[in-house]
Each structure stands twice: as structure tokens, then as C-alpha cells.
Write an enzyme that holds these catalytic residues in place. Structure first.
Site, PDB file in Angstrom:
ATOM      1  N   HIS A 165     -16.064 -32.555 -52.562  1.00  0.00           N
ATOM      2  CA  HIS A 165     -16.776 -32.750 -51.298  1.00  0.00           C
ATOM      3  C   HIS A 165     -17.320 -34.167 -51.163  1.00  0.00           C
ATOM      4  O   HIS A 165     -17.779 -34.564 -50.095  1.00  0.00           O
ATOM      5  CB  HIS A 165     -17.892 -31.712 -51.128  1.00  0.00           C
ATOM      6  CG  HIS A 165     -19.119 -31.979 -51.921  1.00  0.00           C
ATOM      7  ND1 HIS A 165     -19.443 -31.275 -53.074  1.00  0.00           N
ATOM      8  CD2 HIS A 165     -20.124 -32.863 -51.739  1.00  0.00           C
ATOM      9  CE1 HIS A 165     -20.587 -31.729 -53.546  1.00  0.00           C
ATOM     10  NE2 HIS A 165     -21.021 -32.688 -52.753  1.00  0.00           N
ATOM     11  N   ASP A 172     -14.198 -27.199 -55.951  1.00  0.00           N
ATOM     12  CA  ASP A 172     -14.915 -28.421 -55.557  1.00  0.00           C
ATOM     13  C   ASP A 172     -14.864 -29.425 -56.710  1.00  0.00           C
ATOM     14  O   ASP A 172     -15.847 -29.664 -57.402  1.00  0.00           O
ATOM     15  CB  ASP A 172     -16.363 -28.078 -55.194  1.00  0.00           C
ATOM     16  CG  ASP A 172     -17.112 -29.258 -54.600  1.00  0.00           C
ATOM     17  OD1 ASP A 172     -16.451 -30.261 -54.241  1.00  0.00           O
ATOM     18  OD2 ASP A 172     -18.348 -29.181 -54.508  1.00  0.00           O
ATOM     19  N   SER A 212     -24.475 -34.892 -56.454  1.00  0.00           N
ATOM     20  CA  SER A 212     -23.149 -34.267 -56.372  1.00  0.00           C
ATOM     21  C   SER A 212     -22.156 -34.975 -57.269  1.00  0.00           C
ATOM     22  O   SER A 212     -22.150 -36.198 -57.374  1.00  0.00           O
ATOM     23  CB  SER A 212     -22.618 -34.334 -54.940  1.00  0.00           C
ATOM     24  OG  SER A 212     -23.298 -33.454 -54.104  1.00  0.00           O
TER      25      SER A 212
END
Length: 256
Positions: A66, A110, A206
Site C-alpha cells: 500500500h 500487503d 507502514s
């Protein structure tokens, strides 16, 4: 710790799903000691940190899918302080290798590899981390940490110096029950921190690694409600062991 950049449509989708955006910063952590976590990488766009990542070979950095944006991406490797970057030695342009089945974080897969524009020189400041070969479970009672350059509080600011914090693993069935009303967990994920603890990640972390006993076992994926005032909901990571064959195939071929 890392402040993730999200496109507007994706943010809107996450809001509708009640999810805390992808990536986060380190909550209740402390600065990483020098000459440790030499595998950490800052994923950047236009010279600004957007996600974390970690070195898995001389040619590749692992991060979250992402984190991909339709813009040229770079990674910075070899420093804990993003204000102290030697662009000639520490900055690399990359080719993105998203997992072929990735759609959105809440659907799983992901994970993304970034191929460096040139092979880096390994030294005392730069060293890959070993990847988990099998699934790590909460009952294994291992000690785990997450690190990044993200926010240190909800709606806070990103940091320049890398930070880390201890996080406990959460049994996957327990995690599913706790998140049932918010999101249906996809296959190939694991949970750690954020629930029943004040420690976890926040916006900007992230793509960073969940490290247990010196081995990378997970990739920071998402949390709930963009709220880092833990304890509330478990933090969700991509389980590296479930994607190991895909990773090894790309590392062997040295291309997507």
C-alpha cells in the site's frame, strides 16, 4: 513513526471501513541505538519519508504494497537520522515489485519488494535481516519489536530519528474476534501490539518490520480508526512466512 502518504480515494475507503490508515509511527517507544537495526530503510517520494522498509539482500528492500504511489520511489539506507543522509551513498532509486494479488491492505497480500538501482555495500551500518522461515505464534512467547520514523501520537508529527518499541504477539483467533465488528482479517496476516498494551505503531510506520528474536516476521500493514491512543484494537501485519516463496523467487531471479 513514519508518516504514510495516502491518496484521497484510498483514505476515503479506509474511513468507510473504519480502519486506521496504513502505516503508523512508533507509540511509547525510544530511539534506536546506533549500530543496531542496520537493515532499516526509509521509503521516500520527492525526498520525503512516506513509509518504512527493511533490507533483505544486497539488492532488495521489503515494504508494504500500500506504500506504492504512482510516482518515482527511492529508499535511504544506512542512517537512523533522516536529517543526516549522504545522497551519493545512502539514497537509491528503486523498481517496485508489488505482490501480484495485492488489491488493498484489508484484502491481504500487503507486501512489496523494491529492487535497488545498484547493489549496496554491506558494512557495520548496513546489513540485511533474516526472514522468518515459519509462522511465529503468540504461544511461542517470543520478544518482538516494531520500528519506524512515524508519528509518536495520533495526529502528531513524524520524527527524524528512528524509534522502536516492544510489542506482544496476539493470538490470531483472539485478534479476529476483537476486530470482527470492524474488519474481516484476510489470510496471511498476524497481529501484535495496540490491544491491551500502550505500545504499537501509528501513521508513518507502514512497511516497517515486526522483528522477533532478531528475525523479521511481519510487515506493518494497518490499524483501526487512525487512532494510536492504545490500548484499543490490535495492529495488523503481513505475515512474511506466508509469502516466503514469492519473496525467495524474486530474490533468486533478481527481478519481478
Amino acid at each position: 513513526m513514519m508518516h504514510a502518504v495516502h491518496d484521497l480515494m484510498f483514505l476515503y475507503l479506509l474511513t468507510c471501513l473504519g480502519q486506521n490508515g496504513h502505516g503508523s509511527e512508533i507509540i511509547n517507544g525510544k530511539n534506536v541505538p546506533q549500530n543496531s537495526m542496520q537493515y532499516m530503510a526509509s521509503v521516500q517520494i520527492n525526498g520525503k519519508h512516506v513509509c518504512g522498509g527493511f533490507l533483505v539482500s544486497e539488492d532488495f528492500v521489503l515494504t508494504a504494497a500500500h506504500c506504492y504511489k504512482n510516482s518515482p520511489m527511492e529508499v535511504v539506507i544506512g542512517t537512523h537520522n533522516l536529517k543526516k543522509v549522504n545522497n551519493n551513498k545512502m539514497r537509491y532509486s528503486v523498481k517496485t515489485c508489488k505482490h501480484p494479488q495485492y488489491d488493498k491492505a484489508e484484502s491481504g497480500n500487503d507486501i512489496m519488494l523494491l529492487k535497488l538501482s545498484r547493489k549496496l555495500q554491506l558494512d557495520k551500518k548496513v546489513k540485511p535481516i533474516q526472514l522468518a522461515r515459519k509462522e511465529i505464534k503468540a504461544k511461542d512467547n517470543v520478544k518482538c519489536q516494531v520500528a519506524g520514523w512515524g508519528f509518536t501520537e495520533t495526529n502528531g508529527k513524524a520524527v527524524d530519528v528512528l524509534r522502536w518499541v516492544d510489542v506482544p504477539l496476539i493470538d490470531l483467533n483472539v485478534c479476529k474476534r476483537k476486530l470482527k465488528a470492524k474488519v474481516t482479517l484476510p489470510k496471511g496476516v498476524m497481529c501484535a501490539g495496540g490491544s491491551d498494551t500502550k505500545n504499537g505503531f501509528c501513521q508513518g510506520d507502514s512497511g516497517g518490520p515486526l522483528v522477533c528474536n532478531g528475525t523479521a516476521v511481519g510487515v506493518v500493514s494497518f490499524n483501526i480508526y487512525r487512532n494510536c491512543e492504545y490500548p484499543n484494537w490490535p495492529n495488523v501485519y503481513t505475515d512474511i512466512s506466508k509469502h516466503l516463496s514469492w519473496i525467495k523467487n524474486i530474490l533468486k531471479k533478481k527481478q519481478c
